[in-house]
Design a protein around this motif. Structure first.
Motif, PDB file in Angstrom:
ATOM      1  N   UNK A 228       0.844  -1.197   0.000  1.00 53.39           N
ATOM      2  CA  UNK A 228       0.000   0.000   0.000  1.00 53.39           C
ATOM      3  C   UNK A 228       0.879   1.247   0.000  1.00 53.39           C
ATOM      4  N   UNK A 229       0.503   2.239  -0.807  1.00 51.25           N
ATOM      5  CA  UNK A 229       1.241   3.501  -0.891  1.00 51.25           C
ATOM      6  C   UNK A 229       0.253   4.661  -0.911  1.00 51.25           C
ATOM      7  N   UNK A 230       0.791   5.880  -0.892  1.00 48.02           N
ATOM      8  CA  UNK A 230      -0.039   7.064  -1.042  1.00 48.02           C
ATOM      9  C   UNK A 230      -0.251   7.394  -2.509  1.00 48.02           C
ATOM     10  N   UNK A 231      -1.299   8.134  -2.800  1.00 42.33           N
ATOM     11  CA  UNK A 231      -1.622   8.442  -4.193  1.00 42.33           C
ATOM     12  C   UNK A 231      -0.531   9.253  -4.884  1.00 42.33           C
ATOM     13  N   UNK A 232       0.221  10.036  -4.124  1.00 42.57           N
ATOM     14  CA  UNK A 232       1.270  10.844  -4.728  1.00 42.57           C
ATOM     15  C   UNK A 232       2.598  10.124  -4.857  1.00 42.57           C
ATOM     16  N   UNK A 233       2.627   8.837  -4.540  1.00 45.51           N
ATOM     17  CA  UNK A 233       3.883   8.083  -4.545  1.00 45.51           C
ATOM     18  C   UNK A 233       3.961   7.071  -5.683  1.00 45.51           C
ATOM     19  N   UNK A 234       2.996   7.106  -6.595  1.00 48.45           N
ATOM     20  CA  UNK A 234       2.914   6.057  -7.615  1.00 48.45           C
ATOM     21  C   UNK A 234       4.104   6.066  -8.566  1.00 48.45           C
ATOM     22  N   UNK A 235       4.537   7.226  -9.021  1.00 47.01           N
ATOM     23  CA  UNK A 235       5.651   7.280  -9.978  1.00 47.01           C
ATOM     24  C   UNK A 235       6.933   6.737  -9.360  1.00 47.01           C
ATOM     25  N   UNK A 236       7.223   7.148  -8.136  1.00 46.26           N
ATOM     26  CA  UNK A 236       8.429   6.682  -7.459  1.00 46.26           C
ATOM     27  C   UNK A 236       8.344   5.182  -7.177  1.00 46.26           C
ATOM     28  N   UNK A 237       7.169   4.710  -6.839  1.00 46.61           N
ATOM     29  CA  UNK A 237       6.990   3.285  -6.561  1.00 46.61           C
ATOM     30  C   UNK A 237       7.223   2.455  -7.823  1.00 46.61           C
ATOM     31  N   UNK A 238       6.662   2.879  -8.932  1.00 43.84           N
ATOM     32  CA  UNK A 238       6.843   2.153 -10.187  1.00 43.84           C
ATOM     33  C   UNK A 238       8.313   2.145 -10.605  1.00 43.84           C
ATOM     34  N   UNK A 239       8.988   3.265 -10.430  1.00 39.07           N
ATOM     35  CA  UNK A 239      10.409   3.341 -10.786  1.00 39.07           C
ATOM     36  C   UNK A 239      11.223   2.358  -9.958  1.00 39.07           C
ATOM     37  N   UNK A 244      14.242  -2.981  -9.992  1.00 31.22           N
ATOM     38  CA  UNK A 244      14.598  -4.268  -9.391  1.00 31.22           C
ATOM     39  C   UNK A 244      13.973  -5.439 -10.140  1.00 31.22           C
ATOM     40  N   UNK A 245      13.680  -5.229 -11.401  1.00 31.58           N
ATOM     41  CA  UNK A 245      13.272  -6.318 -12.282  1.00 31.58           C
ATOM     42  C   UNK A 245      11.853  -6.796 -12.117  1.00 31.58           C
ATOM     43  N   UNK A 246      10.996  -5.988 -11.535  1.00 32.27           N
ATOM     44  CA  UNK A 246       9.601  -6.380 -11.338  1.00 32.27           C
ATOM     45  C   UNK A 246       8.694  -5.550 -12.237  1.00 32.27           C
ATOM     46  N   UNK A 247       7.701  -6.192 -12.802  1.00 30.90           N
ATOM     47  CA  UNK A 247       6.742  -5.487 -13.666  1.00 30.90           C
ATOM     48  C   UNK A 247       5.749  -4.739 -12.779  1.00 30.90           C
ATOM     49  N   UNK A 248       5.730  -3.403 -12.877  1.00 31.82           N
ATOM     50  CA  UNK A 248       4.890  -2.630 -11.952  1.00 31.82           C
ATOM     51  C   UNK A 248       3.454  -2.467 -12.435  1.00 31.82           C
ATOM     52  N   UNK A 249       2.567  -2.369 -11.472  1.00 35.66           N
ATOM     53  CA  UNK A 249       1.169  -2.063 -11.742  1.00 35.66           C
ATOM     54  C   UNK A 249       0.623  -1.304 -10.547  1.00 35.66           C
ATOM     55  N   UNK A 250      -0.194  -0.313 -10.793  1.00 31.58           N
ATOM     56  CA  UNK A 250      -0.831   0.456  -9.725  1.00 31.58           C
ATOM     57  C   UNK A 250      -2.333   0.212  -9.779  1.00 31.58           C
ATOM     58  N   UNK A 251      -2.902  -0.123  -8.634  1.00 33.74           N
ATOM     59  CA  UNK A 251      -4.352  -0.276  -8.531  1.00 33.74           C
ATOM     60  C   UNK A 251      -4.862   0.728  -7.504  1.00 33.74           C
ATOM     61  N   UNK A 252      -5.964   1.371  -7.837  1.00 33.75           N
ATOM     62  CA  UNK A 252      -6.543   2.365  -6.927  1.00 33.75           C
ATOM     63  C   UNK A 252      -8.025   2.077  -6.735  1.00 33.75           C
ATOM     64  N   UNK A 253      -8.493   2.245  -5.525  1.00 34.76           N
ATOM     65  CA  UNK A 253      -9.899   2.044  -5.207  1.00 34.76           C
ATOM     66  C   UNK A 253     -10.497   3.314  -4.632  1.00 34.76           C
TER      67      UNK A 253
END
Length: 269
Positions: A228-239, A244-253
């Motif tokens: 779980x992250x904050x809505x303003x942290x999505x870009x940094x999280x995906x980067x 680290x070799x993981x395919x990123x995806x963001x889901x929001x509810x």
């Protein structure tokens, strides 16, 4: 203060700013079990800011009553979305599923995910870990009925080596509040819950990055880490996930008002 009727309990809670005073009153009266002295004590603690869950000794999470105690992070209802995403991401034909609840706190995430996956017909191996000894003790009580071990230690250092390369679902409820914003949290959180479970560092993602850095080595092919992250942290999280070799995806509810970062291991075995 003496609170002899439900109306008086509700009035006291309302006066303290409790938004769901009627519901809380019912729960406190139930917890007091007709002991007026105990009820007075519970109400007095609640109006001075003690989290309701600490007074009850449990939190409801995805239909389960999960034990909590003072000093343990209380899982938020929005984090149910993380579990929902984790369960939905498991293939229906997966016979065995290895679930790890990292930074487990009271163990609510792993307990609910394992239960729901089991109800779908999967055989689940659940392992949990936390660095806080109070949380570890609490999680051990909660997970004992499902025979899930809870290990003490710093992130992946706590896990048995034989889990490497075979984790299907890695749940990590890491802190993501930036250090400068911790003071803005409600008093219930900042005055009662452990700081280590709230403070995520300068941008809120310090622990997130540490989990992501180690996740790929523990995930099996197709396995995912969910945080779980904050809505303003999505870009940094995906980067961080990509790095680290993981395919990123963001889901929001919108329903849960929650955002989850998901990183999947896509390389073949």
């Amino acid at each position: 203060m003496s609170t002899t009727t439900a109306g008086e309990v509700i009035a006291a809670l309302r006066g303290a700013g409790c938004v769901f005073a009627e519901d809380e009153a019912d729960l406190l009266i139930e917890a007091a079990a007709d002991d007026r002295t105990r009820l007075d004590a519970l109400v007095a603690q609640r109006v001075t800011g003690t989290p309701l869950e600490y007074l009850l000794g449990w939190v409801e999470f995805r239909g389960l009553r999960v034990g909590v105690r003072p000093g343990v992070f209380v899982p938020r209802q929005r984090t149910a979305f993380l579990v929902e995403q984790a369960v939905a991401g498991v293939a229906s034909d997966a016979a065995q599923v290895c679930v790890v609840d990292l930074c487990c706190g009271c163990g609510a995430l792993g307990l609910s995910a394992a239960g729901e996956l089991g109800a779908q017909g999967h055989t689940v191996e659940l392992v949990a870990a936390d660095i806080d000894p109070v949380a570890v003790a609490c999680a051990r009580e909660n997970l004992a009925p499902v025979n899930a071990p809870v290990f003490a230690g710093d992130l992946f250092d706590a896990l048995p080596a034989d889990l490497r390369g075979r984790v299907d679902v890695l749940l990590a409820n890491t802190p993501y509040v930036p250090s400068a914003r911790v003071a803005d949290l409600p008093p219930e959180a900042r005055e009662h819950e452990p700081l280590v479970a709230l403070d995520g560092g300068a941008d809120g993602l310090d622990v997130f990055r540490r989990v992501v850095a180690g996740a790929a080595g523990w995930l099996g092919p197709g396995g995912s880490v969910l945080i779980e992250i904050g809505t303003g942290q999505t870009d940094a999280a995906c980067a961080a996930l990509l790095a680290h070799g993981l395919e990123p995806r963001i889901e929001h509810s919108e329903e849960y008002y929650a955002t989850v970062a998901i990183g999947t291991r896509t390389d073949p075995a």
